[in-house]
Enzyme design. Sequence first.
Site, PDB file in Angstrom:
ATOM      1  N   HIS A  73       0.882  -1.063   0.055  1.00  0.00           N
ATOM      2  CA  HIS A  73       0.030  -0.045   0.046  1.00  0.00           C
ATOM      3  C   HIS A  73       0.907   1.425  -0.063  1.00  0.00           C
ATOM      4  CE1 HIS A  73      -3.937   1.709   1.635  1.00  0.00           C
ATOM      5  NE2 HIS A  73      -3.342   2.924   1.108  1.00  0.00           N
ATOM      6  N   ARG A  77       2.055   8.631  -6.524  1.00  0.00           N
ATOM      7  CA  ARG A  77       1.436  10.057  -7.142  1.00  0.00           C
ATOM      8  C   ARG A  77       1.714  10.117  -8.676  1.00  0.00           C
ATOM      9  NH1 ARG A  77      -1.626  10.289  -2.886  1.00  0.00           N
ATOM     10  NH2 ARG A  77      -0.797  11.162  -1.186  1.00  0.00           N
ATOM     11  N   HIS A 192     -10.827   0.050   1.451  1.00  0.00           N
ATOM     12  CA  HIS A 192     -10.623   1.264   2.367  1.00  0.00           C
ATOM     13  C   HIS A 192     -11.787   1.417   3.135  1.00  0.00           C
ATOM     14  CE1 HIS A 192      -9.495   5.684   3.125  1.00  0.00           C
ATOM     15  NE2 HIS A 192     -10.739   5.612   3.707  1.00  0.00           N
ATOM     16  N   ASN A 291      -5.834   9.134   7.238  1.00  0.00           N
ATOM     17  CA  ASN A 291      -7.100   8.645   7.329  1.00  0.00           C
ATOM     18  C   ASN A 291      -6.883   6.949   6.799  1.00  0.00           C
ATOM     19  OD1 ASN A 291      -9.904   8.276   7.003  1.00  0.00           O
ATOM     20  ND2 ASN A 291      -9.971   9.165   4.882  1.00  0.00           N
ATOM     21  N   ASP A 318       1.024   2.549   3.948  1.00  0.00           N
ATOM     22  CA  ASP A 318       0.119   3.834   3.281  1.00  0.00           C
ATOM     23  C   ASP A 318       1.022   5.011   3.090  1.00  0.00           C
ATOM     24  OD1 ASP A 318      -2.040   5.167   2.417  1.00  0.00           O
ATOM     25  OD2 ASP A 318      -2.838   5.047   4.443  1.00  0.00           O
ATOM     26  N   HIS A 322       2.505  14.230   0.897  1.00  0.00           N
ATOM     27  CA  HIS A 322       1.867  15.280   0.424  1.00  0.00           C
ATOM     28  C   HIS A 322       2.938  16.664   0.396  1.00  0.00           C
ATOM     29  CE1 HIS A 322      -2.149  13.757   0.174  1.00  0.00           C
ATOM     30  NE2 HIS A 322      -1.976  13.253   1.288  1.00  0.00           N
TER      31      HIS A 322
HETATM   32  O1  DOR Z   1      -4.290   9.196   4.826  1.00  0.00           O
HETATM   33  C1  DOR Z   1      -4.456   8.778   3.524  1.00  0.00           C
HETATM   34  N1  DOR Z   1      -3.844   9.459   2.496  1.00  0.00           N
HETATM   35  N2  DOR Z   1      -5.715   7.769   3.405  1.00  0.00           N
HETATM   36  C2  DOR Z   1      -5.951   7.302   2.381  1.00  0.00           C
HETATM   37  O2  DOR Z   1      -6.632   6.597   2.303  1.00  0.00           O
HETATM   38  C3  DOR Z   1      -5.395   8.077   1.012  1.00  0.00           C
HETATM   39  C4  DOR Z   1      -4.118   8.532   1.404  1.00  0.00           C
HETATM   40  C5  DOR Z   1      -3.828   9.380   0.162  1.00  0.00           C
HETATM   41  O3  DOR Z   1      -3.778   9.343  -1.215  1.00  0.00           O
HETATM   42  O4  DOR Z   1      -3.242  10.552   0.374  1.00  0.00           O
HETATM   43 ZN    ZN Z   2      -3.720   4.587   1.171  1.00  0.00          ZN
END
Ligand code: DOR
Ligand code: ZN
Length: 446
Positions: A73, A77, A192, A291, A318, A322
Amino acid sequence: MSGPASYDLLVFAAVRAIDPALGLDEVVDVVVEKGRIARVGRGAATAELRSAQGARVIEGEGLLLLPAFVDLHAHLREPGQEYKEDIASGLAAAAAGGFAHVCAMPNTRPVNDTRSITEAMIARARQIGGPALHPIGAITMGQKGAELTEMADLKDAGAVAVSDDGRCVTSSAVMRRALEYAATFDLPVIQHAEDHALTEGALMHEGAVSTKLGLRGWPRVAEDIIVARDILLAEATGARYHVAHVSSRGAVRILREAKSRGIKVTAEVTPHHLTLTDAAVIGYDTACRVNPPLREAEDVAALCEALADGTIDAVATDHAPHSPLEKDCEFAEASPGMIGLELVLPLLLALVRDKSLPLGRLVDALTAAPARIVGLTAPSLREGALGELCLIDPTARWTISPERLRSKSKNTPFLGKEVTGAVRMTLAGGRVVHEAETTSSQRGAN
Ligand code: DOR
Ligand code: ZN
């Protein structure tokens, strides 16, 4: 890191080699010849081998040699948001974290819901030549939750699973059809788990801390409801169902019960859900907006116990990069997610040291278990296996800082934290894809 390097002969001398799938945990020599594991055993590093032309000899005293990691996971990007991360930087971060395989979530721009995007991602990764990239295709077109993708096409193009990650497939009817369709070619469906009706506007876990901070809460039950429903659907359809980033103690209980009844369900947990609670949000640090949200100490304890006893099969990062654009803002405006590829090992070795998690189980959860879930050949220390391994210094202390991270984005609440345990070298596809610093002598070579 320089580019991938090939050695005709790599010798790890007197290293503690651990591969739970082989029942191996022993100080041995491991010889990698032309990208494959040629010998594992005491005395395998003969004087002759050590002095062979071009041999690279690594003295392994105090180091661990593990099968390389598999991430189920990650968000790389590319295509579409290369200012946050791209396949090259994401794979460099993965290599530095000890990974030989990375599964990439489909919430790119555009969404990976068609064969051409899956193929383009794989082609780009092959050009780079680091860890292998395995795309995960979307369950529904545009991840909109309505029309199913052509999963057969996605699988044929190289997708190893399907998921609408970032969004939940909330319609029971769509989820049922997705499971039925995916089951016809044994493709895992990764959910999810978030009932969006219960999490609208939510910024963090719903509890005492959210009340105190005045931030709208995301109740555990929003996750539990979906996991429970999906398990019933998985049972009814016989499909392979996998829960992404489990965060609540209720979901753990439901998973444990489902597994005891023999239902084909698997689950993953992230390093941040295993190590942080909602208390981390108290300073309104946007790096802690994620999330599903960081939950309470009882959840963390339940997740750790479930990982230790196998109720939760795998660790997945995960990794969600960003940029400052999405994170240097008010908490409510920040995008959810934190990076993880380069931090898994030091963060989780801490759980091994405090005896919450056996080392063998951690290695399994990062290697064989995730490989099995998506049908990849697991990295292994077996003689004859492809060289996919990582060399770990379990006592190296270092401070997490932006400069040390290869990821383009630095969004992690762990910046400034001193950790113990570092990845010294990673082999993927038989080649060295990461090396932290010179740890050995190389004989006879330039
Ligand atoms: O925190 C998260 N970021 N949870 C997700 O399910 C998506 C992910 C993202 O793509 O930034
Ligand atoms: Zn994710």
